[in-house]
Each structure stands twice: as C-alpha cells, then as structure tokens.
Motif scaffolding. Structure first.
Motif, PDB file in Angstrom:
ATOM      1  N   VAL A 192       2.969  63.302  74.905  1.00 33.89           N
ATOM      2  CA  VAL A 192       2.494  64.674  75.092  1.00 33.89           C
ATOM      3  C   VAL A 192       3.404  65.425  76.059  1.00 33.89           C
ATOM      4  CG1 VAL A 192       0.624  66.090  76.026  1.00 33.89           C
ATOM      5  CG2 VAL A 192       0.094  64.208  74.484  1.00 33.89           C
ATOM      6  N   GLU A 193       3.837  64.757  77.112  1.00 32.06           N
ATOM      7  CA  GLU A 193       4.746  65.398  78.068  1.00 32.06           C
ATOM      8  C   GLU A 193       6.089  65.707  77.418  1.00 32.06           C
ATOM      9  OE1 GLU A 193       4.300  66.578  81.159  1.00 32.06           O
ATOM     10  OE2 GLU A 193       2.184  66.157  80.753  1.00 32.06           O
ATOM     11  N   GLN A 194       6.581  64.789  76.583  1.00 31.66           N
ATOM     12  CA  GLN A 194       7.835  65.037  75.870  1.00 31.66           C
ATOM     13  C   GLN A 194       7.685  66.215  74.916  1.00 31.66           C
ATOM     14  OE1 GLN A 194       8.620  61.233  74.022  1.00 31.66           O
ATOM     15  NE2 GLN A 194       9.728  60.432  75.817  1.00 31.66           N
ATOM     16  N   LEU A 195       6.536  66.281  74.262  1.00 35.92           N
ATOM     17  CA  LEU A 195       6.266  67.391  73.350  1.00 35.92           C
ATOM     18  C   LEU A 195       6.226  68.710  74.113  1.00 35.92           C
ATOM     19  CD1 LEU A 195       5.470  68.489  70.580  1.00 35.92           C
ATOM     20  CD2 LEU A 195       3.097  67.877  71.079  1.00 35.92           C
ATOM     21  N   TYR A 196       5.606  68.685  75.285  1.00 36.39           N
ATOM     22  CA  TYR A 196       5.530  69.903  76.099  1.00 36.39           C
ATOM     23  C   TYR A 196       6.926  70.386  76.477  1.00 36.39           C
ATOM     24  CZ  TYR A 196       4.904  72.881  80.187  1.00 36.39           C
ATOM     25  OH  TYR A 196       4.977  73.918  81.082  1.00 36.39           O
ATOM     26  N   HIS A 197       7.783  69.485  76.925  1.00 39.01           N
ATOM     27  CA  HIS A 197       9.144  69.875  77.320  1.00 39.01           C
ATOM     28  C   HIS A 197       9.938  70.386  76.118  1.00 39.01           C
ATOM     29  CE1 HIS A 197       8.825  68.695  81.464  1.00 39.01           C
ATOM     30  NE2 HIS A 197       8.449  67.458  81.149  1.00 39.01           N
ATOM     31  N   THR A 198       9.712  69.786  74.946  1.00 42.67           N
ATOM     32  CA  THR A 198      10.396  70.260  73.735  1.00 42.67           C
ATOM     33  C   THR A 198      10.007  71.698  73.418  1.00 42.67           C
ATOM     34  OG1 THR A 198      10.504  68.036  72.782  1.00 42.67           O
ATOM     35  CG2 THR A 198      10.676  69.885  71.255  1.00 42.67           C
ATOM     36  N   LEU A 199       8.714  71.986  73.466  1.00 40.42           N
ATOM     37  CA  LEU A 199       8.228  73.334  73.163  1.00 40.42           C
ATOM     38  C   LEU A 199       8.649  74.335  74.235  1.00 40.42           C
ATOM     39  CD1 LEU A 199       4.631  72.498  71.875  1.00 40.42           C
ATOM     40  CD2 LEU A 199       6.677  72.975  70.523  1.00 40.42           C
ATOM     41  N   LYS A 200       8.703  73.897  75.460  1.00 40.32           N
ATOM     42  CA  LYS A 200       9.099  74.789  76.560  1.00 40.32           C
ATOM     43  C   LYS A 200      10.588  75.111  76.488  1.00 40.32           C
ATOM     44  CE  LYS A 200       8.515  75.371  81.558  1.00 40.32           C
ATOM     45  NZ  LYS A 200       7.906  76.702  81.417  1.00 40.32           N
ATOM     46  N   GLU A 201      11.400  74.097  76.175  1.00 35.82           N
ATOM     47  CA  GLU A 201      12.841  74.317  76.067  1.00 35.82           C
ATOM     48  C   GLU A 201      13.178  75.296  74.951  1.00 35.82           C
ATOM     49  OE1 GLU A 201      14.531  70.491  75.503  1.00 35.82           O
ATOM     50  OE2 GLU A 201      14.291  69.871  77.617  1.00 35.82           O
ATOM     51  N   ARG A 202      12.356  75.319  73.925  1.00 27.07           N
ATOM     52  CA  ARG A 202      12.578  76.237  72.798  1.00 27.07           C
ATOM     53  C   ARG A 202      11.892  77.583  73.014  1.00 27.07           C
ATOM     54  NH1 ARG A 202      14.313  73.837  67.904  1.00 27.07           N
ATOM     55  NH2 ARG A 202      14.765  71.615  68.126  1.00 27.07           N
ATOM     56  N   ASN A 203      11.368  77.787  74.209  1.00 31.34           N
ATOM     57  CA  ASN A 203      10.693  79.052  74.577  1.00 31.34           C
ATOM     58  C   ASN A 203       9.479  79.337  73.701  1.00 31.34           C
ATOM     59  OD1 ASN A 203      12.579  79.732  76.661  1.00 31.34           O
ATOM     60  ND2 ASN A 203      14.016  80.399  75.075  1.00 31.34           N
ATOM     61  N   ILE A 204       8.852  78.280  73.192  1.00 30.94           N
ATOM     62  CA  ILE A 204       7.628  78.452  72.417  1.00 30.94           C
ATOM     63  C   ILE A 204       6.427  78.513  73.358  1.00 30.94           C
ATOM     64  CG2 ILE A 204       6.116  77.369  70.715  1.00 30.94           C
ATOM     65  CD1 ILE A 204       8.678  76.181  69.445  1.00 30.94           C
ATOM     66  N   LEU A 205       6.404  77.643  74.348  1.00 30.77           N
ATOM     67  CA  LEU A 205       5.372  77.667  75.383  1.00 30.77           C
ATOM     68  C   LEU A 205       5.961  78.155  76.690  1.00 30.77           C
ATOM     69  CD1 LEU A 205       3.416  74.283  74.929  1.00 30.77           C
ATOM     70  CD2 LEU A 205       2.734  76.562  74.163  1.00 30.77           C
ATOM     71  N   GLU A 206       5.215  79.004  77.395  1.00 33.34           N
ATOM     72  CA  GLU A 206       5.603  79.396  78.746  1.00 33.34           C
ATOM     73  C   GLU A 206       5.098  78.346  79.734  1.00 33.34           C
ATOM     74  OE1 GLU A 206       4.542  83.468  79.600  1.00 33.34           O
ATOM     75  OE2 GLU A 206       4.811  84.018  77.491  1.00 33.34           O
ATOM     76  N   ASN A 207       3.879  77.911  79.519  1.00 32.32           N
ATOM     77  CA  ASN A 207       3.298  76.776  80.238  1.00 32.32           C
ATOM     78  C   ASN A 207       2.214  76.204  79.329  1.00 32.32           C
ATOM     79  OD1 ASN A 207       0.761  78.261  80.793  1.00 32.32           O
ATOM     80  ND2 ASN A 207       2.044  79.438  82.212  1.00 32.32           N
ATOM     81  N   LYS A 208       1.440  75.274  79.806  1.00 30.55           N
ATOM     82  CA  LYS A 208       0.464  74.603  78.950  1.00 30.55           C
ATOM     83  C   LYS A 208      -0.669  75.510  78.503  1.00 30.55           C
ATOM     84  CE  LYS A 208       1.307  69.885  80.520  1.00 30.55           C
ATOM     85  NZ  LYS A 208       0.720  68.643  81.087  1.00 30.55           N
TER      86      LYS A 208
END
Length: 219
Positions: A192-208
């Motif tokens: 889940v943490e890896q998924l979060y960083h992937t989405l954040k790096e792609r500017n899809i998520l700003e935070n959780k």
C-alpha cells in the motif's frame, strides 16, 4: 446515397502520388464514405467522395454536373465541413469514456444512497450537480492500472474487487479511505505504501486524503 465503386489501382486513379497497398483500398474507401456522411448537400458529398477515392475530374464533373473549374472549390468546402464535423475513432472513444464515467458516478451514488437510507428509490427524485470532466482527466481516469507500474500481486488482488482502472481505485479510496486498501486480502502495508508513492510521483494523489480527480467521482 449510392457511392461510386472506383478502382484505386495506379492505372485508373488520378491521385498518382497516393499508392495504397491493395489490401488497404477497401478500408480507405470505407473511411472516406464515413467522412462523406457528415456533408449534407448530396452533390457536394458525391464530389468529395469521388475525388477522394481517385475518380478523375472529368468523370466526376460529368456525373455531378459541376464544371471542372468549380470542383476544386467545392471539394475544399466539403473538406472543411468534414474537418469540423467528422470525429475519428479516438474522439468517439473519449466521448464514450466520459459518458461511461458519468454513468458509473450515478450508479455509485444511487447504491450508496440506498445503503445509507435503506429506502426504496422507486419514487425518489435526486438532484445531482455534476462537473463536466475535462478530456485530460477522462483519459487519466480510464488508465488501466497495469500501465502504472503497480506490483502484479497487488494488481491481481485489486482485480478480485473489480478494480481495473484508475477510476475504480480512486473511487474505492474516496469511499473507504486510502488505508482501507490494507484490508484487501493480498495487499499488505508495504504494498500500500509503494502504491501511494507511485500515485504521488505521478501527481495523481496530493496526499492520502486529497486528489484533484475526486471532484469528478461520486461516492
């Protein structure tokens, strides 16, 4: 409208600069036919179609009753109409994707409303103020998760919950919270943490808790 069946071989076409493989000719003719359908004036439509598939000018002039000197003007006018009105497959797909997301929004909203209230929605009228989804966000929401460099084991676990596209994943996160992904069998805390960083790096998520795409998804 009856379309001419011109032979696009090099011997009969006046478009000597266009040399299509024989296997492509039927497809090319169908594409031109589809484009011509947006032209309302029959005579102009025939001129556009006939010249586009390579029938010589004199034959087109005789068939349509348009003087050879006026064919170029009419063809240019017809081409302008096609450019303004005809949509290629990619444009129609984007439009269908946008409609699909809206339908899923309504389905999710009604399901959630029914779960929360336990009411029979048969006689209930719900007014929803929705935002138009910009094209760039439509393309992003319909992105398959497999193209986002997500661990295959995580992808397999998500698919068991019908989470295939980014839209599916964001809808789950918005409704349940990001940390709820940990409760999906086969998706651990590290994943889940890896998924979060992937989405954040792609500017899809700003935070959780924050994502610019959430506004286009109902819960």
């Amino acid at each position: 409208m009856e379309y001419s069946n011109a032979n696009l071989s090099n011997e009969q076409t006046c478009l000597s600069c266009v040399e299509l493989p024989k296997i492509c000719i039927p497809i090319y003719r169908e594409v031109i036919k589809e484009m011509a359908e947006v032209i309302k004036v029959p005579q102009m439509r025939e001129v556009f179609y006939s010249l586009s598939i390579g029938i010589d000018v004199l034959t087109v002039s005789k068939k349509t009753g348009v003087a050879p000197r006026n064919l170029a003007y009419m063809y240019k006018k017809a081409s302008r109409q096609v450019c303004l009105k005809w949509k290629p497959y990619s444009a129609w797909k984007q439009e269908l994707d946008r409609i699909y997301i809206r339908c899923r929004n309504y389905a999710a909203f009604l399901t959630h409303y029914q779960e929360c209230t336990g009411q029979n929605l048969k006689n209930v009228v719900i007014f929803v103020k929705e935002q138009d989804i910009p094209l760039e966000y439509v393309n992003l929401l319909t992105t398959p998760l497999g193209s986002l460099d997500i661990n295959f084991r995580v992808l397999r676990a998500l698919r068991k919950y019908n989470i295939y596209q980014l839209e599916d994943l964001l809808r789950f996160i918005k409704y349940n919270g990001f940390d709820a992904l940990c409760r999906i069998p086969g998706v651990g805390t590290k994943s889940v943490e890896q998924l979060y960083h992937t989405l954040k790096e792609r500017n899809i998520l700003e935070n959780k808790e924050t994502c610019i795409l959430f506004r286009y998804l109902f819960v």
